[in-house]
Enzyme design. Structure first.
Site, PDB file in Angstrom:
ATOM      1  N   GLY A   1       0.565  -1.180   0.140  1.00  0.00           N
ATOM      2  CA  GLY A   1       0.122   0.046   0.015  1.00  0.00           C
ATOM      3  C   GLY A   1       0.906   1.340   0.084  1.00  0.00           C
ATOM      4  O   GLY A   1       1.848   1.343   0.656  1.00  0.00           O
TER       5      GLY A   1
ATOM      6  N   THR B   1       6.293  -6.397   2.176  1.00  0.00           N
ATOM      7  CA  THR B   1       7.240  -5.971   1.588  1.00  0.00           C
ATOM      8  C   THR B   1       8.683  -6.525   2.431  1.00  0.00           C
ATOM      9  O   THR B   1       9.446  -6.993   1.792  1.00  0.00           O
ATOM     10  CB  THR B   1       7.414  -4.540   1.294  1.00  0.00           C
ATOM     11  OG1 THR B   1       6.313  -4.146   0.822  1.00  0.00           O
ATOM     12  CG2 THR B   1       8.563  -4.354   0.372  1.00  0.00           C
TER      13      THR B   1
ATOM     14  N   GLY C   1      -6.220   0.761  10.253  1.00  0.00           N
ATOM     15  CA  GLY C   1      -5.670   0.109  11.250  1.00  0.00           C
ATOM     16  C   GLY C   1      -6.331  -1.379  11.556  1.00  0.00           C
ATOM     17  O   GLY C   1      -7.290  -1.576  12.264  1.00  0.00           O
TER      18      GLY C   1
ATOM     19  N   ASP D   1       0.338   2.550   9.439  1.00  0.00           N
ATOM     20  CA  ASP D   1      -0.128   2.148  10.544  1.00  0.00           C
ATOM     21  C   ASP D   1       0.736   2.020  11.737  1.00  0.00           C
ATOM     22  O   ASP D   1       0.285   1.756  13.008  1.00  0.00           O
ATOM     23  CB  ASP D   1      -0.588   0.501  10.192  1.00  0.00           C
ATOM     24  CG  ASP D   1      -1.647   0.562   9.272  1.00  0.00           C
ATOM     25  OD1 ASP D   1      -2.460   1.260   9.216  1.00  0.00           O
ATOM     26  OD2 ASP D   1      -1.745  -0.610   8.479  1.00  0.00           O
TER      27      ASP D   1
ATOM     28  N   ARG E   1       0.287  -5.321  -6.130  1.00  0.00           N
ATOM     29  CA  ARG E   1       0.580  -6.658  -5.213  1.00  0.00           C
ATOM     30  C   ARG E   1       0.876  -7.682  -6.209  1.00  0.00           C
ATOM     31  O   ARG E   1       0.480  -7.718  -7.140  1.00  0.00           O
ATOM     32  CB  ARG E   1      -0.574  -7.047  -4.452  1.00  0.00           C
ATOM     33  CG  ARG E   1      -1.266  -6.045  -3.595  1.00  0.00           C
ATOM     34  CD  ARG E   1      -2.205  -6.390  -2.301  1.00  0.00           C
ATOM     35  NE  ARG E   1      -2.926  -5.269  -1.761  1.00  0.00           N
ATOM     36  CZ  ARG E   1      -2.167  -4.772  -0.985  1.00  0.00           C
ATOM     37  NH1 ARG E   1      -0.805  -5.051  -0.282  1.00  0.00           N
ATOM     38  NH2 ARG E   1      -2.961  -3.789  -0.053  1.00  0.00           N
TER      39      ARG E   1
ATOM     40  N   GLY F   1       5.983  -2.171   3.397  1.00  0.00           N
ATOM     41  CA  GLY F   1       5.713  -2.513   4.994  1.00  0.00           C
ATOM     42  C   GLY F   1       5.874  -4.186   5.307  1.00  0.00           C
ATOM     43  O   GLY F   1       6.806  -4.693   4.675  1.00  0.00           O
ATOM     44  N   GLU F   2       5.239  -4.456   6.040  1.00  0.00           N
ATOM     45  CA  GLU F   2       5.139  -5.723   6.535  1.00  0.00           C
ATOM     46  C   GLU F   2       5.398  -6.867   5.436  1.00  0.00           C
ATOM     47  O   GLU F   2       6.391  -7.712   5.466  1.00  0.00           O
ATOM     48  CB  GLU F   2       4.199  -6.222   7.407  1.00  0.00           C
ATOM     49  CG  GLU F   2       4.400  -7.358   8.512  1.00  0.00           C
ATOM     50  CD  GLU F   2       3.042  -8.045   8.706  1.00  0.00           C
ATOM     51  OE1 GLU F   2       2.032  -7.676   8.577  1.00  0.00           O
ATOM     52  OE2 GLU F   2       3.307  -9.162   9.190  1.00  0.00           O
TER      53      GLU F   2
HETATM   54  O1  F6P Z   1      -1.182  -1.197   5.637  1.00  0.00           O
HETATM   55  C1  F6P Z   1      -1.946   0.169   5.571  1.00  0.00           C
HETATM   56  C2  F6P Z   1      -3.323   0.246   5.278  1.00  0.00           C
HETATM   57  O2  F6P Z   1      -3.316   1.446   5.276  1.00  0.00           O
HETATM   58  C3  F6P Z   1      -4.301  -0.352   6.461  1.00  0.00           C
HETATM   59  O3  F6P Z   1      -4.494   0.351   7.400  1.00  0.00           O
HETATM   60  C4  F6P Z   1      -5.646  -0.742   5.425  1.00  0.00           C
HETATM   61  O4  F6P Z   1      -6.337  -1.565   6.140  1.00  0.00           O
HETATM   62  C5  F6P Z   1      -4.922  -1.231   4.143  1.00  0.00           C
HETATM   63  O5  F6P Z   1      -3.772  -0.372   3.834  1.00  0.00           O
HETATM   64  C6  F6P Z   1      -5.826  -0.937   2.863  1.00  0.00           C
HETATM   65  O6  F6P Z   1      -4.982  -1.276   1.701  1.00  0.00           O
HETATM   66  P1  F6P Z   1      -5.563  -1.629   0.448  1.00  0.00           P
HETATM   67  O7  F6P Z   1      -6.881  -0.876   0.312  1.00  0.00           O
HETATM   68  O8  F6P Z   1      -4.580  -0.735  -0.493  1.00  0.00           O
HETATM   69  O9  F6P Z   1      -5.531  -3.021   0.107  1.00  0.00           O
END
Ligand code: F6P
Length: 341
Positions: free
Chosen positions: A10, A105, A170, A127, A72, A102-103
């Site tokens: 994201g 990645t 979150g 987050d 993704r 993030g996690e």
């Molecule tokens: O990881 C960040 C985040 O903003 C989350 O809090 C949220 O649920 C998610 O990404 C949504 O991401 P996407 O809609 O891009 O899948």
């Protein structure tokens, strides 16, 4: 040296500030060539990349999103890519890779690193749930946007004597909700770490109105859960990439409050507004520092590590350590917030 850089997962305010910083440090100090890989690991797999010189990063410091794009990649395809790590790197002619994400990645970065690709990671997420760093860039911007939403909801809620339930991002951790709730002066803060009782939320609202207050604001994280034996609520299923989906707790809670108290109660889902737009000054500074240190880590050969803020200093932490646990809101931080509810 030829250094590849990609943004994955994201998006998050501050990604462009990292890219800009990487290019400046690598090109100006080390005489490197930086290769921008498009759309995260998908670009690595498909060999889509372009050179990033100083001109390419002019004016991007203040821009949200990522000039490189993000995407993704299905797990199977990623597994296959990890098995061909060396081949993919040679196809792009890169000696090292900087991943920003993030996690998910970080987990991929660790696998590529273990497969022999020289990788340094830069952690990002609004987050703030990545262990091994005190904070990630993007979080401050998201908290700022969410706080402004609370400020704005207060004036309209008061005019109409309403309850406003603000659902914030979150999924597994409540950092955005905790911090925005504190900064905005929300009357209820509901986070995934502390299952809530809808009856207690309604009592809080009722008690406020009985004291002559004319409105109430409840901030709820999208992943917040009712305590067992209280309101029945099921979070969504899984998306195409196997991630659990969330959403809907805000509207559900607003409906419950309206029903229990016979009071107008409106849900607001802030959603991706929290991730868009220009980063705050604090996020720009942290992102710029992370970019600088990532390039230095590459030149020091500190592969398999990520940049991390510890106190006021940037350090390197093993990626494996960062992905071992999610950083959740500890009891002590909740206690500080609770005192001002
Ligand atoms: O990881 C960040 C985040 O903003 C989350 O809090 C949220 O649920 C998610 O990404 C949504 O991401 P996407 O809609 O891009 O899948």
């Amino acid at each position: 040296m030829r250094i590849g850089v990609l943004t994955s997962g994201g998006d998050c305010p501050g990604l462009n500030a990292v890219i800009r910083s990487v290019v400046h440090r690598a090109v100006t100090e080390h005489g490197d060539t930086v290769i921008g890989i498009e759309d995260g690991f998908l670009g690595l797999v498909e060999g889509r990349a372009r050179p990033l010189g100083l001109d390419a990063v002019t004016g991007i410091l203040t821009r949200g999103g990522t000039i490189l794009g993000s995407a993704r990649v299905a797990r199977e395809r990623m597994r296959d890519a990890v098995g061909r790590a060396g081949e993919l790197a040679s196809a792009l002619g890169i000696d090292a890779l900087i991943t920003i994400g993030g996690e998910g990645t970080l987990t991929a970065a660790r696998l590529f690193s273990e497969a022999g690709l020289p990788v340094v990671a830069v952690p990002k997420t609004i987050d703030n749930d990545i262990d091994a760093t005190d904070v990630t860039f993007g979080h401050d911007t998201a908290v700022w946007v969410a706080t402004e939403a609370i400020d704005r909801l207060k004036t309209t809620a008061e005019s109409h004597q309403r309850v406003m339930v603000l659902e914030l991002m979150g999924r597994h951790t409540g950092w955005i909700t905790l911090h925005a709730g504190m900064a905005g002066g929300a009357h209820g803060i509901l986070i995934p770490e502390r299952p809530f009782d809808v009856e207690a939320v309604c009592c809080m609202v009722e008690e406020r109105f009985s004291r002559g207050k004319k409105f109430a604001i409840v901030a709820v994280a999208e992943g917040a859960q009712p305590a067992p034996g209280t309101m029945r609520f099921q979070h969504g299923g899984t998306d195409a990439f196997g991630h659990q989906t969330f959403g809907g707790i805000g509207p559900r809670l607003a409906g419950e409050i309206a029903q229990w108290l016979n009071k107008e109660s409106k849900p607001v889902i802030l959603g991706h507004v929290q991730r868009g737009g220009t980063p705050t000054a604090q996020d720009r500074v942290l992102a710029t520092r992370f970019g600088w240190h990532a390039v230095e880590a590459v030149h020091a050969g500190a592969f398999g590590h990520m940049t991390a803020l510890r106190g006021t200093t940037i350090r390197l932490a093993p990626i494996a350590e960062a992905v071992a646990h999610l950083k959740t809101v500890p009891e002590s931080r909740w206690t500080e917030a609770e005192a001002v509810l």
